[in-house]
Design a protein around this motif. Structure first.
Motif, PDB file in Angstrom:
ATOM      1  N   GLU A  25       0.856  -1.187   0.000  1.00 30.07           N
ATOM      2  CA  GLU A  25       0.000   0.000   0.000  1.00 30.07           C
ATOM      3  C   GLU A  25       0.890   1.234   0.000  1.00 30.07           C
ATOM      4  N   THR A  26       0.602   2.179  -0.912  1.00 27.68           N
ATOM      5  CA  THR A  26       1.423   3.382  -1.030  1.00 27.68           C
ATOM      6  C   THR A  26       0.669   4.643  -0.627  1.00 27.68           C
ATOM      7  N   LYS A  27      -0.657   4.571  -0.573  1.00 26.41           N
ATOM      8  CA  LYS A  27      -1.469   5.725  -0.165  1.00 26.41           C
ATOM      9  C   LYS A  27      -2.701   5.202   0.561  1.00 26.41           C
ATOM     10  N   VAL A  28      -2.966   5.773   1.737  1.00 27.02           N
ATOM     11  CA  VAL A  28      -4.122   5.343   2.521  1.00 27.02           C
ATOM     12  C   VAL A  28      -5.340   6.167   2.138  1.00 27.02           C
ATOM     13  N   PRO A  29      -6.534   5.643   2.434  1.00 31.72           N
ATOM     14  CA  PRO A  29      -7.743   6.421   2.198  1.00 31.72           C
ATOM     15  C   PRO A  29      -7.794   7.630   3.128  1.00 31.72           C
ATOM     16  N   ASP A  30      -8.589   8.627   2.758  1.00 31.72           N
ATOM     17  CA  ASP A  30      -8.790   9.779   3.633  1.00 31.72           C
ATOM     18  C   ASP A  30      -9.471   9.338   4.917  1.00 31.72           C
ATOM     19  N   GLY A  31      -9.283  10.114   5.957  1.00 34.87           N
ATOM     20  CA  GLY A  31      -9.983   9.830   7.201  1.00 34.87           C
ATOM     21  C   GLY A  31      -9.070   9.508   8.367  1.00 34.87           C
ATOM     22  N   GLY A  32      -7.787   9.837   8.268  1.00 34.71           N
ATOM     23  CA  GLY A  32      -6.879   9.629   9.387  1.00 34.71           C
ATOM     24  C   GLY A  32      -6.313   8.228   9.495  1.00 34.71           C
ATOM     25  N   TYR A  33      -6.330   7.463   8.422  1.00 29.73           N
ATOM     26  CA  TYR A  33      -5.793   6.101   8.456  1.00 29.73           C
ATOM     27  C   TYR A  33      -4.273   6.115   8.355  1.00 29.73           C
ATOM     28  N   VAL A  34      -3.650   5.094   8.908  1.00 25.25           N
ATOM     29  CA  VAL A  34      -2.194   4.984   8.945  1.00 25.25           C
ATOM     30  C   VAL A  34      -1.729   4.059   7.822  1.00 25.25           C
ATOM     31  N   LEU A  35      -0.664   4.461   7.135  1.00 30.16           N
ATOM     32  CA  LEU A  35      -0.082   3.633   6.089  1.00 30.16           C
ATOM     33  C   LEU A  35       0.647   2.460   6.740  1.00 30.16           C
ATOM     34  N   PRO A  36       0.227   1.225   6.435  1.00 34.52           N
ATOM     35  CA  PRO A  36       0.918   0.075   7.036  1.00 34.52           C
ATOM     36  C   PRO A  36       2.356   0.004   6.534  1.00 34.52           C
ATOM     37  N   ASN A  37       3.252  -0.471   7.386  1.00 33.05           N
ATOM     38  CA  ASN A  37       4.609  -0.710   6.898  1.00 33.05           C
ATOM     39  C   ASN A  37       4.715  -2.194   6.563  1.00 33.05           C
ATOM     40  N   GLY A  38       5.693  -2.530   5.759  1.00 39.19           N
ATOM     41  CA  GLY A  38       5.836  -3.920   5.339  1.00 39.19           C
ATOM     42  C   GLY A  38       5.121  -4.159   4.012  1.00 39.19           C
ATOM     43  N   ASP A  39       4.679  -5.394   3.796  1.00 37.12           N
ATOM     44  CA  ASP A  39       4.005  -5.743   2.550  1.00 37.12           C
ATOM     45  C   ASP A  39       3.247  -7.055   2.704  1.00 37.12           C
ATOM     46  N   ILE A  40       2.544  -7.409   1.635  1.00 41.74           N
ATOM     47  CA  ILE A  40       1.829  -8.681   1.562  1.00 41.74           C
ATOM     48  C   ILE A  40       2.435  -9.467   0.404  1.00 41.74           C
ATOM     49  N   THR A  41       2.887 -10.688   0.671  1.00 47.36           N
ATOM     50  CA  THR A  41       3.416 -11.541  -0.388  1.00 47.36           C
ATOM     51  C   THR A  41       2.333 -12.521  -0.809  1.00 47.36           C
ATOM     52  N   ILE A  42       2.089 -12.563  -2.113  1.00 46.07           N
ATOM     53  CA  ILE A  42       1.082 -13.458  -2.692  1.00 46.07           C
ATOM     54  C   ILE A  42       1.831 -14.460  -3.562  1.00 46.07           C
ATOM     55  N   ALA A  43       1.778 -15.727  -3.189  1.00 47.53           N
ATOM     56  CA  ALA A  43       2.443 -16.775  -3.965  1.00 47.53           C
ATOM     57  C   ALA A  43       1.376 -17.621  -4.654  1.00 47.53           C
ATOM     58  N   LEU A  44       1.475 -17.723  -5.975  1.00 47.28           N
ATOM     59  CA  LEU A  44       0.530 -18.499  -6.780  1.00 47.28           C
ATOM     60  C   LEU A  44       1.279 -19.658  -7.425  1.00 47.28           C
ATOM     61  N   LYS A  45       0.803 -20.882  -7.205  1.00 47.62           N
ATOM     62  CA  LYS A  45       1.460 -22.069  -7.773  1.00 47.62           C
ATOM     63  C   LYS A  45       0.386 -23.053  -8.203  1.00 47.62           C
ATOM     64  N   ASP A  46       0.252 -23.248  -9.505  1.00 51.66           N
ATOM     65  CA  ASP A  46      -0.711 -24.204 -10.068  1.00 51.66           C
ATOM     66  C   ASP A  46      -0.080 -25.598 -10.011  1.00 51.66           C
ATOM     67  N   LYS A  47      -0.237 -26.266  -8.879  1.00 51.11           N
ATOM     68  CA  LYS A  47       0.399 -27.571  -8.662  1.00 51.11           C
ATOM     69  C   LYS A  47      -0.132 -28.641  -9.609  1.00 51.11           C
ATOM     70  N   ASN A  48      -1.401 -28.568  -9.953  1.00 52.63           N
ATOM     71  CA  ASN A  48      -2.019 -29.576 -10.821  1.00 52.63           C
ATOM     72  C   ASN A  48      -1.755 -29.317 -12.295  1.00 52.63           C
ATOM     73  N   GLY A  49      -1.329 -28.098 -12.631  1.00 49.76           N
ATOM     74  CA  GLY A  49      -1.082 -27.756 -14.030  1.00 49.76           C
ATOM     75  C   GLY A  49      -2.347 -27.675 -14.854  1.00 49.76           C
ATOM     76  N   ASN A  50      -3.498 -27.459 -14.194  1.00 50.07           N
ATOM     77  CA  ASN A  50      -4.764 -27.425 -14.922  1.00 50.07           C
ATOM     78  C   ASN A  50      -5.219 -26.003 -15.266  1.00 50.07           C
ATOM     79  N   GLY A  51      -4.400 -24.988 -14.951  1.00 47.33           N
ATOM     80  CA  GLY A  51      -4.757 -23.612 -15.285  1.00 47.33           C
ATOM     81  C   GLY A  51      -5.762 -22.991 -14.337  1.00 47.33           C
ATOM     82  N   SER A  52      -6.100 -23.704 -13.291  1.00 42.26           N
ATOM     83  CA  SER A  52      -7.069 -23.205 -12.314  1.00 42.26           C
ATOM     84  C   SER A  52      -6.457 -23.320 -10.922  1.00 42.26           C
TER      85      SER A  52
END
Length: 169
Positions: free
Chosen positions: A67-94
């Motif tokens: 997150e690089t910009k928080v919504p208006d209203g006094g919210y705090v910008l979180p530090n750190g990040d979220i890692t999203i790992a995607l792995k199609d183990k079955n190889g079926n495209g889903s």
């Protein structure tokens, strides 16, 4: 989805970036409001008025959402990040539930569970408002002690100067 502290108030206009292998990905906004990878596009992903943003066309791999910009209203910008790992183990495209891993670093807070919905990862990112800052208390017992020690050192310095000046006179 982007929500506030209560978990029910929907937040809009927050901005995120998504990167893979240390490189920020660029997107263009499609007519349906989703973001599609485009090398000539912009790196900013903006949460819509419904509190959502959708990204299409990403492959398997590990992605970092920040997150690089928080919504208006006094919210705090979180530090750190979220890692999203995607792995199609079955190889079926889903993607199956066990083929998506989310990890957070820093102060990010995900609300509820992460779901897969028609091959889309759905998560709720929560923002907190700024807490009142408390200033440190001054004038305690330590202040008096430091003042006394400082005065003793200054008096010692004056005595050394006076003694040295009498010797050389």
């Amino acid at each position: 989805m982007k929500v506030g502290e209560s978990g029910t108030d929907i937040l809009k206009n927050a901005e995120f970036t998504l990167s893979k292998d240390g490189t920020s990905l660029k997107f263009k906004k499609a007519t349906d409001g989703s973001y599609v990878i485009d090398p000539k596009g912009d790196t900013v992903l903006t949460v819509g008025t419904d509190g959502h943003f959708t990204i299409q066309g990403i492959d398997e791999g590990s992605y970092v959402l920040k997150e690089t910009k928080v919504p208006d209203g006094g919210y705090v910008l979180p530090n750190g990040d979220i890692t999203i790992a995607l792995k199609d183990k079955n190889g079926n495209g889903s993607l199956e539930q066990d083929e998506v891993t989310l990890t957070t670093k820093g102060t990010y807070e995900l609300e509820g569970t992460v779901e897969l919905e028609t091959n889309k990862v759905v998560m709720i990112v929560k923002n907190s408002k700024a807490k009142d800052m408390q200033l440190p208390i001054t004038g305690g017992a330590g202040t008096v002690l430091f003042s006394i020690v400082g005065i003793v050192f200054m008096l010692g310095g004056v005595l050394v100067i006076v003694r040295n000046s009498k010797r050389h006179a």
